[in-house]
Design a protein around this motif. Sequence first.
Motif, PDB file in Angstrom:
ATOM      1  N   VAL A   1      -8.791  -3.423  -3.748  1.00 53.14           N
ATOM      2  CA  VAL A   1      -8.905  -4.459  -2.944  1.00 53.14           C
ATOM      3  C   VAL A   1      -9.939  -4.294  -1.841  1.00 53.14           C
TER       4      VAL A   1
ATOM      5  N   LEU B   1      -0.073  -3.457  -0.165  1.00 49.91           N
ATOM      6  CA  LEU B   1      -0.775  -4.857   0.433  1.00 49.91           C
ATOM      7  C   LEU B   1       0.193  -5.372   1.761  1.00 49.91           C
TER       8      LEU B   1
ATOM      9  N   PRO C   1      -1.557 -10.506  -5.381  1.00 53.42           N
ATOM     10  CA  PRO C   1      -2.751  -9.989  -4.787  1.00 53.42           C
ATOM     11  C   PRO C   1      -4.068 -10.983  -4.673  1.00 53.42           C
TER      12      PRO C   1
ATOM     13  N   THR D   1       2.955  -7.469  -8.499  1.00 53.09           N
ATOM     14  CA  THR D   1       2.065  -6.388  -8.425  1.00 53.09           C
ATOM     15  C   THR D   1       1.629  -5.741  -9.741  1.00 53.09           C
TER      16      THR D   1
ATOM     17  N   GLU E   1     -11.108 -11.176   1.136  1.00 52.76           N
ATOM     18  CA  GLU E   1     -10.621 -10.025   0.445  1.00 52.76           C
ATOM     19  C   GLU E   1     -10.688 -10.371  -0.924  1.00 52.76           C
TER      20      GLU E   1
ATOM     21  N   VAL F   1      -9.194  -1.908   1.365  1.00 54.36           N
ATOM     22  CA  VAL F   1      -7.763  -2.283   1.680  1.00 54.36           C
ATOM     23  C   VAL F   1      -6.941  -1.209   0.916  1.00 54.36           C
ATOM     24  N   THR F   2      -7.048  -1.308  -0.523  1.00 55.62           N
ATOM     25  CA  THR F   2      -6.784  -0.434  -1.216  1.00 55.62           C
ATOM     26  C   THR F   2      -7.913   0.034  -2.250  1.00 55.62           C
TER      27      THR F   2
ATOM     28  N   ASP G   1      -0.725  -1.902  -4.995  1.00 54.54           N
ATOM     29  CA  ASP G   1      -0.392  -3.133  -4.593  1.00 54.54           C
ATOM     30  C   ASP G   1       0.776  -3.403  -3.730  1.00 54.54           C
TER      31      ASP G   1
END
Length: 244
Positions: free
Chosen positions: A34, A166, A134, A158, A88, A30-31, A163
């Motif tokens: 994450v 997200l 997160p 964050t 996640e 996701v990042t 973040d």
Amino acid sequence: MAVGKGWEGVVLKLMRGKDFTFTVTGAEEVTEHVRRVRFTDGGLLAALGASAHPTMWVRAWFGGGGRPHQRAYTLVDPDPAAGTFAFEFVLHDGLASRWALGARPGDTLEATVQGTGFDAPVPAPGRLLVIGDPASLPAINSLLDAYPRTPATVWFETQHPSDAGLPVRAGAAPRDVRRVPRGGTALADRVRAELPELLGPDPAAAYVWLACDTATTRALTAYLRKDLGLPKQRVHAQGYWRPA
């Protein structure tokens, strides 16, 4: 991956916890901090039936140091018809993160369902006031999905620049996302400064959902209940993690 559950597993079994085995079908970033891992549910969603709810979480088991360790994870995008969902993982130096980084299709993960719950606010909220980070984002998104037509303000702490990317779920009603860089009491200070004016003339019409680190959660819960006088049934608060 088969993991013996030790005494904690015995206790959960005595408390009527139900065990399931999930199978990895894929994963994506996701990042860089994450990672989303997708699973087939091993019959979980069919077994839950009508008891499935927003912010639903299960206890996943990871082996390390010769003993089992449980970690709680929220179901992301559960699909009962397909029998699939995702977790996640916020990546850091830990057993669950290492497992997530190495997860490949066909790997399995054992989990126990016991202890999760959600009391839907009655009457339905006129506004959602949500505070998290997160680690609690999957739960936040499931809550926003459950109330797509309810205006929401989200204070989102964050830690990393990424973040900011997200995704917070949109809905038919406005979503005001206020990102707060992590540092000391910055999140709590921002909430104290901005939340009161959003309560409006009828504070009991709002619903505050709060899940971040335990210290911030405790401080803000006391503020919401004692200083602002919000009714207990209009505040949900849960500490999701403790600083290392």
